[in-house]
Every structure is written in structure tokens, then in C-alpha cells.
Design an enzyme around this catalytic site. Structure first.
Site, short mmCIF file in Angstrom:
data_model
loop_
_atom_site.label_atom_id
_atom_site.label_comp_id
_atom_site.label_asym_id
_atom_site.label_seq_id
_atom_site.Cartn_x
_atom_site.Cartn_y
_atom_site.Cartn_z
N HIS A 308 0.86 -1.18 0.00
CA HIS A 308 0.00 0.00 0.00
C HIS A 308 0.89 1.23 0.00
O HIS A 308 1.94 1.23 0.64
CB HIS A 308 -0.90 0.00 1.24
CG HIS A 308 -2.05 0.93 1.11
ND1 HIS A 308 -1.95 2.27 1.39
CD2 HIS A 308 -3.32 0.72 0.66
CE1 HIS A 308 -3.11 2.84 1.15
NE2 HIS A 308 -3.95 1.93 0.70
N ASP A 365 -7.92 -5.30 0.12
CA ASP A 365 -8.52 -6.13 -0.92
C ASP A 365 -8.10 -7.60 -0.87
O ASP A 365 -8.58 -8.40 -1.67
CB ASP A 365 -8.18 -5.55 -2.30
CG ASP A 365 -9.05 -4.34 -2.58
OD1 ASP A 365 -10.21 -4.35 -2.15
OD2 ASP A 365 -8.55 -3.39 -3.20
#
Ligand code: ACO
Length: 430
Positions: A308, A365
Site C-alpha cells: 500500500h 482487498d
């Protein structure tokens, strides 16, 4: 408190730039006069270190793994709230009281239908059209059907009308597009069902087989939508703000955000994760092959669902989703081999120096697609689900941007690396 300044010395001349204080987290150096002062711009590919606005909606601390909406911790909200409550929170300044929540819900029910003429649009997409392209097209078109309310965010009451209309209609559009893709009759929204129940019912109810709405599924869907509801200046939200900064109406700005979300590096990741896990399954669980490929800098492959831009210790949303994934699959009595593969992959990644040294942990996700599968949501609709969740965040940012008295049209600079000026050569001399 006296104002602080940062100094920059260039060619022997020192320039001062004011430090703007945040209420939490990093402060900012305001370099808006840098070009005028020095003739230089800043170069920051991917806006890794560039603040484009001030915002009071979401706070996140990537080192500590903190995510707060309007000051409230994401774990508290995911545990205790409904998605509609969180949507209200993001769009206003605080959580609603009972009366405010009921009014907001009432508006959502009032606006849940889409204009019947819009239903014909679905008939003209090819059968295998991407649900994301359908969604962005339909949202863009909403401006033609409901133009009167989409440009001016104030006053508050009328903005509630706009936002509830968009939230309710996007849910209906998403479910209708699924029914249309199956060639099944549409199931209309019902007044007696709440936001998540209505969505599930519109998706899965059939005249030939009524759908049973399970509380475990409603609870998991609520959590997933809440966890996706905002994430400050990510790619799609920045897109909404940038497009909106040109004075573009709300629907078109949101449609742009939906398109940005589509990418596999952003909202498309949940679908890509499931496809990757299916690939590992079909490849006789050859985890090493996938890990080797992900570590090979000459191979474009990445382990989707890991890493991320902002979180460098853990993604707090991923922790909640992993737990919800276990609970939902157990409640539904679903035994999905992809969950075991995901856990095994996570264990291997967490003990591999390549990933650990680059702070690559599961993101929001990684496990969400497995929950959606268990609910019966088709893989190519996972990003649509993300869009449903992110919608209140996008609207809140569009409104905040439009209410900012210091707003300016978004217009980054560039460092030109092309040819210097050339003289035109007539065609017959080239
Ligand atoms: N698998 C393997 N290596 C990776 C991964 C990954 N998933 N992510 C990053 N890396 C490596 C890069 O190759 C790079 O290595 P290097 O330093 O040797 O060159 C290093 O980690 C840093 O990567 P960047 O691409 O610079 O990180 P950035 O912050 O730009 O990208 C992103 C973040 C896009 C999320 C990235 O980690 C990625 O591609 N992840 C997979 C896609 C994904 O899951 N996206 C969803 C994100 S969450 C969301 O948008 C809702």
C-alpha cells in the site's frame, strides 16, 4: 503559536515557506509561491509527498495503522454502525442522531428507483460488458435525468437529497446491471428493507426462488462497505476532486472516480486477488512460483492484495476483513479452498525478507473478494462493490472541495524533457 517557516537556499538566495499545521499527523510546507520565487517547480511522481488540499474528513497514519473517519476509529465504526450511518458521518460532520438517521433513510427509500427510461440503457451493452463501464456510464447519465440538483452543494437539506439520491440509485443500478447480465427480471427496491438488505434482495431474489436475507451476510456487507467508505486522497478520490475542481457536476465527477477505481492497482485489486488465488490453485499450489515471479524485477507480476502506498506496518482494514472473512464463511458454512490458499500465501509473504523489508502486507482487498464470493457476488462485480462503499467518501470530498473558499482548479506542473524549440521545415524539404 508563532508561525514556523522552512527555508530553501538556491543559488545562494534563501527563501522562506510557511509551515501549515495539521490537527493530527504531518504538517505541510506551503510551496505555492516556489515557482514565482525561484523559477523552479517540485517534481513528485505519483504525488508521493504532495498534499493537494486540506481535508477534515479522514485521518490515516500509515506507520501506526490508524484510520479515522471524522475522528472515529474505523474498528469502532465497523463494529457498531450501519453503512448508512457512516455515509451520513462522512457527508456531515458527525454521526446522526436517531431522527437525522431516520430522515436520511427515508430519503434513501424515496430515491431508490431509477427513471424507467434508464433501464433501456442496459439493453444496449454487449452481454459481456464490464459492470464498471456500465456503472460509470449510468452514473454519468444521471445528470441528464436529475440535473437540477447536481451542481450546487448547498444548502445542506438539498445536498442530502442529492447524496441520498446518488447512494440509493447507484445501489439499484449495480443490482439491475447484474440481473440484466443474467437476462433475469429486475427486482425493485423495497421500502421495508434497509440499505444492505435491499441490495442483496435486488441481486439475488428471483420470482422462482425467493432469496433469504441472512443477518450474517448483511453484517459482513455492512462492514465491507464501511471499510471502503473513504481513504482520503487515493487515486479515485483525487480524481473526483480534480475533475470536480473544473466545476463539473457531481454525477460526472463521481463517474470519473468510478473509472479511476477500475484499475487493478486500485479498486480492481479484489478481483485480481481472487483470479491470482484461482491461478495458484490451478497451478497445483505452486506458491514458490508466484512468490519468485513477484520478486523478479524483470517480471511485471505482483502479488495483488499486498502493499500500500500509505500503510507501512499493516492496513487496519485488512485485519478487520480477515476476521470478518472467517466469521462469514463459518456462518454460511462455506468451505472455500481460496481462503486456505490466501492464508498460506500471507504466511509465506510475512516470513520472506523481500516483502518484509519493503513493508508489503495484506491490504484491504486481500480477503474482501473471498467474502464476496461466499455471498454469491460474481468476481467481475467486486470493483462495483468497492464503488458502492466508496461513494459517500467521493461525495464528501466533492462537497468539501466545492465548499473550500481557497479552492483552485487542479492543474499540476510538469518537467519538460522533449525537444528544445525547432524551426518548422516545409513538407517538401523533409
Ligand atoms: N508484489 C511484489 N512487489 C511489490 C508489490 C507487490 N504487490 N508492491 C510493491 N512491490 C515492490 C515494488 O516492486 C518495489 O520494489 P523495489 O523497491 O525493489 O523497486 C517496492 O515494493 C515499492 O513498490 P512501489 O510500486 O514503489 O509502491 P507504491 O506505493 O508506488 O505502490 C501499490 C503501491 C500500487 C499498492 C503496490 O504495492 C501494488 O502494486 N500492490 C499490488 C496491487 C494492489 O493490491 N492494489 C490495491 C491497493 S489498496 C487499494 O487501492 C484499495
Amino acid at each position: 503559536m508563532s508561525k514556523k517557516y522552512a527555508e530553501l537556499t538556491l543559488d545562494g538566495v534563501t527563501h522562506s515557506y510557511p509551515i501549515i499545521q495539521s490537527t493530527q499527523g504531518e504538517n505541510a510546507i506551503d510551496i505555492s509561491t516556489l515557482l514565482r520565487d525561484t523559477g523552479h517547480i517540485t517534481l513528485d511522481r505519483g504525488y508521493v509527498n504532495t498534499g493537494s488540499c486540506t481535508s477534515a474528513i479522514t485521518y490515516l497514519d500509515g506507520k501506526e495503522g490508524i484510520l479515522n473517519y471524522r475522528g472515529y476509529a474505523i474498528d469502532d465504526l465497523a463494529e457498531n454502525c450501519s453503512f448508512v450511518e457512516v455515509a451520513y458521518l462522512l457527508l456531515h460532520d458527525d454521526l446522526p442522531n436517531l431522527e437525522q438517521l431516520n430522515d436520511f433513510r427515508e430519503l434513501m427509500s424515496t430515491y431508490a428507483l431509477i427513471h424507467e427510461d434508464m433501464i433501456h440503457f442496459f439493453d444496449h451493452f454487449p452481454p459481456n460488458a464490464s459492470p464498471m463501464s456500465i456503472l460509470s456510464t449510468m452514473v454519468n447519465s444521471l445528470h441528464n435525468f436529475y440535473p437540477e440538483m447536481s451542481t450546487h452543494p448547498e444548502p445542506f437539506e438539498s445536498f442530502d437529497n442529492v447524496t441520498t439520491r446518488l447512494l440509493a440509485k447507484v445501489r439499484t443500478i449495480a443490482a439491475f446491471s447484474y440481473k440484466k447480465s443474467l437476462g433475469h427480471p429486475l427486482i425493485y427496491p423495497r421500502y421495508d428493507l434497509n440499505y444492505c438488505e435491499n441490495f442483496l434482495n435486488m441481486m439475488f431474489d428471483k420470482p422462482t426462488k425467493p432469496y433469504t436475507i441472512l443477518p450474517e451476510v448483511v453484517s459482513a456487507l455492512n462492514k465491507l462497505l464501511i471499510l471502503h467508505a473513504d481513504h482520503e486522497q487515493n487515486c479515485s478520490t483525487s480524481t473526483v476532486r480534480l475533475v470536480g475542481s473544473a466545476g463539473v457536476n457531481l454525477y460526472a465527477s463521481i463517474a470519473a472516480g468510478i473509472n479511476a477505481l477500475w484499475g487493478p492497482l486500485h479498486g480492481g485489486a479484489a478481483q485480481a486477488v481472487v483470479e491470482m488465488l484461482e491461478g495458484i490453485y490451478a497451478d497445483d499450489m505452486d506458491f514458490e512460483k508466484y512468490i519468485r515471479k513477484a520478486k523478479d524485477s524483470n517480471d511485471g507480476f505482483r502479488l495483488t492484495g499486498f502493499g500500500h502506498r500509505v500503510y507501512k506496518t499493516f492496513d487496519p482494514r485488512a485485519t478487520i476483513i480477515k476476521k470478518a472473512c472467517d466469521e462469514t464463511l463459518a456462518a454460511l458454512n462455506v468451505d472455500d479452498p481460496l481462503l486456505d490458499i490466501a492464508k498460506e500465501l500471507e504466511d509465506r509473504v510475512r516470513s520472506d525478507d523481500y516483502f518484509v523489508s519493503r513493508n508489503l502486507y495484506p491490504n484491504v482487498d486481500f480477503y474482501s473478494g473471498i467474502i464476496y464470493r461466499a455471498m454469491g457476488i460474481p468476481t467481475d462485480m467486486f470493483t462495483v462493490m468497492f464503488a458502492l462503499g466508496r461513494l459517500p467518501g467521493w461525495i464528501a470530498h466533492w462537497r468539501e472541495m466545492n465548499s473550500d473558499e481557497e479552492r483552485r482548479i487542479g492543474r499540476p506542473r510538469q518537467l519538460y524533457i522533449g525537444y528544445p524549440a525547432k524551426k518548422y521545415i516545409p513538407l517538401d524539404e523533409r
